[in-house]
Design a protein around this motif. Structure first.
Motif, PDB file in Angstrom:
ATOM      1  N   VAL A 404      -9.837   1.620 -15.824  1.00 49.07           N
ATOM      2  CA  VAL A 404      -9.560   2.758 -14.952  1.00 49.07           C
ATOM      3  C   VAL A 404     -10.520   3.908 -15.221  1.00 49.07           C
ATOM      4  CG1 VAL A 404      -7.846   4.521 -14.392  1.00 49.07           C
ATOM      5  CG2 VAL A 404      -7.134   2.139 -14.652  1.00 49.07           C
ATOM      6  N   LEU A 405     -10.789   4.188 -16.491  1.00 53.85           N
ATOM      7  CA  LEU A 405     -11.562   5.386 -16.837  1.00 53.85           C
ATOM      8  C   LEU A 405     -13.052   5.132 -16.993  1.00 53.85           C
ATOM      9  CD1 LEU A 405      -9.213   6.995 -19.534  1.00 53.85           C
ATOM     10  CD2 LEU A 405      -9.211   7.346 -17.054  1.00 53.85           C
ATOM     11  N   GLY A 406     -13.448   3.890 -17.180  1.00 54.26           N
ATOM     12  CA  GLY A 406     -14.834   3.627 -17.555  1.00 54.26           C
ATOM     13  C   GLY A 406     -15.590   2.753 -16.580  1.00 54.26           C
ATOM     14  N   ARG A 407     -16.919   2.742 -16.754  1.00 47.64           N
ATOM     15  CA  ARG A 407     -17.814   1.906 -15.964  1.00 47.64           C
ATOM     16  C   ARG A 407     -18.686   1.095 -16.906  1.00 47.64           C
ATOM     17  NH1 ARG A 407     -18.803   1.926 -11.147  1.00 47.64           N
ATOM     18  NH2 ARG A 407     -21.055   1.719 -11.168  1.00 47.64           N
ATOM     19  N   GLY A 408     -18.969  -0.118 -16.520  1.00 48.81           N
ATOM     20  CA  GLY A 408     -19.815  -0.985 -17.320  1.00 48.81           C
ATOM     21  C   GLY A 408     -19.557  -2.423 -16.931  1.00 48.81           C
ATOM     22  N   THR A 409     -20.195  -3.335 -17.641  1.00 45.47           N
ATOM     23  CA  THR A 409     -20.005  -4.759 -17.387  1.00 45.47           C
ATOM     24  C   THR A 409     -19.969  -5.490 -18.720  1.00 45.47           C
ATOM     25  OG1 THR A 409     -20.903  -6.728 -16.295  1.00 45.47           O
ATOM     26  CG2 THR A 409     -22.500  -5.133 -17.115  1.00 45.47           C
ATOM     27  N   ASP A 410     -19.188  -6.565 -18.767  1.00 43.98           N
ATOM     28  CA  ASP A 410     -19.087  -7.368 -19.982  1.00 43.98           C
ATOM     29  C   ASP A 410     -20.169  -8.425 -20.080  1.00 43.98           C
ATOM     30  OD1 ASP A 410     -16.896  -6.085 -21.142  1.00 43.98           O
ATOM     31  OD2 ASP A 410     -15.454  -7.283 -20.003  1.00 43.98           O
ATOM     32  N   HIS A 411     -20.952  -8.586 -19.025  1.00 45.62           N
ATOM     33  CA  HIS A 411     -22.029  -9.580 -19.036  1.00 45.62           C
ATOM     34  C   HIS A 411     -23.230  -9.012 -18.277  1.00 45.62           C
ATOM     35  CE1 HIS A 411     -19.386 -12.665 -20.694  1.00 45.62           C
ATOM     36  NE2 HIS A 411     -18.481 -12.279 -19.818  1.00 45.62           N
ATOM     37  N   LEU A 412     -24.393  -9.107 -18.884  1.00 46.84           N
ATOM     38  CA  LEU A 412     -25.613  -8.627 -18.234  1.00 46.84           C
ATOM     39  C   LEU A 412     -26.724  -9.650 -18.477  1.00 46.84           C
ATOM     40  CD1 LEU A 412     -26.686  -6.283 -16.556  1.00 46.84           C
ATOM     41  CD2 LEU A 412     -27.462  -5.203 -18.673  1.00 46.84           C
ATOM     42  N   PRO A 413     -26.763 -10.726 -17.668  1.00 42.53           N
ATOM     43  CA  PRO A 413     -27.803 -11.744 -17.828  1.00 42.53           C
ATOM     44  C   PRO A 413     -29.174 -11.180 -17.436  1.00 42.53           C
ATOM     45  CG  PRO A 413     -25.920 -12.562 -16.559  1.00 42.53           C
ATOM     46  CD  PRO A 413     -25.786 -11.077 -16.629  1.00 42.53           C
ATOM     47  N   VAL A 414     -30.131 -11.363 -18.313  1.00 43.66           N
ATOM     48  CA  VAL A 414     -31.480 -10.853 -18.079  1.00 43.66           C
ATOM     49  C   VAL A 414     -32.505 -11.938 -18.357  1.00 43.66           C
ATOM     50  CG1 VAL A 414     -30.812  -8.480 -18.672  1.00 43.66           C
ATOM     51  CG2 VAL A 414     -31.790  -9.986 -20.438  1.00 43.66           C
ATOM     52  N   GLY A 415     -33.684 -11.713 -17.818  1.00 43.17           N
ATOM     53  CA  GLY A 415     -34.835 -12.524 -18.158  1.00 43.17           C
ATOM     54  C   GLY A 415     -35.917 -11.641 -18.736  1.00 43.17           C
ATOM     55  N   TYR A 416     -36.853 -12.233 -19.466  1.00 41.35           N
ATOM     56  CA  TYR A 416     -37.995 -11.504 -19.998  1.00 41.35           C
ATOM     57  C   TYR A 416     -39.077 -12.529 -20.350  1.00 41.35           C
ATOM     58  CZ  TYR A 416     -35.206 -12.548 -24.219  1.00 41.35           C
ATOM     59  OH  TYR A 416     -34.431 -13.175 -25.170  1.00 41.35           O
ATOM     60  N   ASP A 417     -40.304 -12.042 -20.476  1.00 34.37           N
ATOM     61  CA  ASP A 417     -41.432 -12.953 -20.687  1.00 34.37           C
ATOM     62  C   ASP A 417     -41.414 -13.568 -22.077  1.00 34.37           C
ATOM     63  OD1 ASP A 417     -42.197 -12.169 -18.162  1.00 34.37           O
ATOM     64  OD2 ASP A 417     -43.595 -10.636 -18.892  1.00 34.37           O
ATOM     65  N   ARG A 418     -41.178 -12.744 -23.076  1.00 32.69           N
ATOM     66  CA  ARG A 418     -41.170 -13.201 -24.463  1.00 32.69           C
ATOM     67  C   ARG A 418     -40.532 -12.108 -25.314  1.00 32.69           C
ATOM     68  NH1 ARG A 418     -45.867 -11.012 -23.067  1.00 32.69           N
ATOM     69  NH2 ARG A 418     -47.054  -9.678 -24.517  1.00 32.69           N
ATOM     70  N   ARG A 419     -40.197 -12.472 -26.532  1.00 29.25           N
ATOM     71  CA  ARG A 419     -39.653 -11.499 -27.457  1.00 29.25           C
ATOM     72  C   ARG A 419     -40.745 -11.102 -28.435  1.00 29.25           C
ATOM     73  NH1 ARG A 419     -36.139 -14.393 -31.047  1.00 29.25           N
ATOM     74  NH2 ARG A 419     -37.892 -14.325 -32.493  1.00 29.25           N
ATOM     75  N   LEU A 420     -41.101  -9.840 -28.451  1.00 26.46           N
ATOM     76  CA  LEU A 420     -42.135  -9.360 -29.371  1.00 26.46           C
ATOM     77  C   LEU A 420     -41.542  -9.068 -30.731  1.00 26.46           C
ATOM     78  CD1 LEU A 420     -44.089  -6.895 -27.034  1.00 26.46           C
ATOM     79  CD2 LEU A 420     -44.609  -9.290 -27.569  1.00 26.46           C
TER      80      LEU A 420
END
Length: 420
Positions: A404-420
């Motif tokens: 009720v009071l907050g905004r956000g998401t429990d899952h945020l699938p992302v892509g990226y080229d590589r991990r530095l």
């Protein structure tokens, strides 16, 4: 006292009374509704999923004044029977044992209790701890896959704020490892007849037992950290046991879940504005100002907690009965065009930026400096170490939390080229 009906908007259908604040479209994007409400007037009767009716303050000036209006108190004893019947607050005895923290206190008790926590969150102390915070962020990124996809909530945002909080308040590693993030969901209203009520109460009992273990550990091993000082204050009878447990409850829940959600809302805002994301990635010096704009643009703390008049009163021309709940929409205030030119535009150069994401007045968030540092480190680290970072699902498929009071998401699938 005669209650004034909300004034209808001039260029749209009249708003219902009460205005329902519920449903997936509203949680996904509440801002069109907030715009209509601001145009119609600063105060509206609203309806929450639990059946609670409240009075919502929307415009920036009205919100700013309400947040510092000493006629509006926070203690739940001010609530009337109509509010109490549907507020879905914690059952007893947990309500009396865990709900007397700072957010539900008024002066002079609030003033005295707040003094116990402010030293732990000073900007100077947070600055001293920044290298440790950076180590924690880097370790979490190190554990992500070498290339996408990944879930930035389960892989980063759900852990980083709590690890930081543990460092700041003095929660030892063995207790940190036992904390269940689902316990934080006890602040989301679940009515007595809701099918999810048994799970809610199980989480509540689990968290209360955990808090008791924290107190026991601090009494046996505590040092000069925030948790140790709180337990010592209780032993000196400067705090009641309910106040001690409630303050630890507030630290554990309010001290990490909103930052987790703010990391997600900030990233989503940047994904939706790739030009601004590219600017921030290429120029990390923008981070301090960018964080303020991201807090304004889509605050994870969407609505404040309850406030109450102790007698029938008027709020910006609208009559509000004693004991009815008054809630301030921080998100609606932060998109008010009368205070922020082009409020629906994410502008990382915006200055000044007097947003209300951390509230205002005596209940201004004591952990604001910590939250700002966490957001700067989190966003800076993710953008620097995950080149090509982008949302890996259709924007329309983001599942916003139903809180009720907050905004956000429990899952945020992302892509990226590589991990530095």
């Amino acid at each position: 006292m005669t209650l004034h009906e909300p004034m209808p908007a001039t260029d749209a259908e009249p708003l219902p009374d009460p205005v329902p604040l519920m449903g997936c479209p509203y949680k996904a994007d509440p801002y069109p509704l907030y715009e209509r409400m601001r145009e119609a007037g600063p105060v509206h009767r609203v309806l929450f999923p639990s059946g609670v009716q409240a009075w919502l303050v929307t415009g920036y000036d009205a919100a700013h004044l309400a947040l510092s209006d000493d006629r509006l108190g926070k203690h739940h004893d001010r609530g009337n029977d109509r509010w109490r019947a549907r507020a879905s607050i914690m059952p007893e005895p947990q309500h009396s044992q865990l709900q007397v923290h700072l957010l539900h206190q008024d002066p002079p008790v609030h003033t005295r209790m707040r003094r116990f926590v402010t030293d732990a969150f000073t900007p100077r102390r947070i600055q001293e701890l920044r290298p440790r915070f950076q180590q924690l962020a880097d370790a979490l990124v190190d554990a992500l896959p070498e290339a996408g996809p990944a879930d930035l909530v389960t892989g980063f945002a759900a852990h980083f704020p709590f690890q930081v909080l543990a460092e700041v308040i003095g929660l030892p590693p063995e207790l940190s490892a036992r904390f269940d993030r689902d316990w934080g969901k006890v602040v989301q209203p679940v009515g007595p007849t809701d099918p999810g009520r048994p799970l809610y109460e199980a989480r509540l009992h689990g968290l209360q037992s955990y808090i008791a273990d924290v107190v026991t550990h601090q009494r046996e091993h505590g040092g000069d950290d925030l948790l140790g000082r709180l337990v010592a204050a209780y032993d000196r009878r400067e705090l009641t046991r309910a106040q001690l447990d409630s303050m630890i409850f507030q630290l554990l829940v309010a001290g990490q879940e909103p930052v987790t959600n703010q990391i997600t809302t900030a990233l989503i805002a940047l994904f939706r504005n790739p030009d601004q994301l590219a600017r921030l990635r290429d120029d990390p010096d923008l981070l301090p100002r960018a964080v303020e704009e991201l807090l304004r643009y889509d605050s994870a703390f969407e609505l404040t907690t309850w406030r109450f008049f102790d007698q029938d009163n008027a709020l910006h021309g609208t009559g509000v009965p004693a004991g009815d709940s008054v809630i301030v929409s921080l998100c609606a205030a932060n998109r008010d065009p009368r205070r922020f030119p082009g409020p629906d535009t994410l502008d990382l150069d915006r200055t000044p930026n007097p947003h209300l994401a951390f509230g205002h007045g005596i209940h201004f968030c004591p952990g604001a400096a910590l939250a700002r540092a966490e957001l700067r480190i989190a966003l800076g680290t993710l953008l620097a170490r995950l080149p090509g970072l982008h949302l890996a699902i259709d924007d329309a498929n983001i599942e916003w939390i139903p809180a009720v009071l907050g905004r956000g998401t429990d899952h945020l699938p992302v892509g990226y080229d590589r991990r530095l």
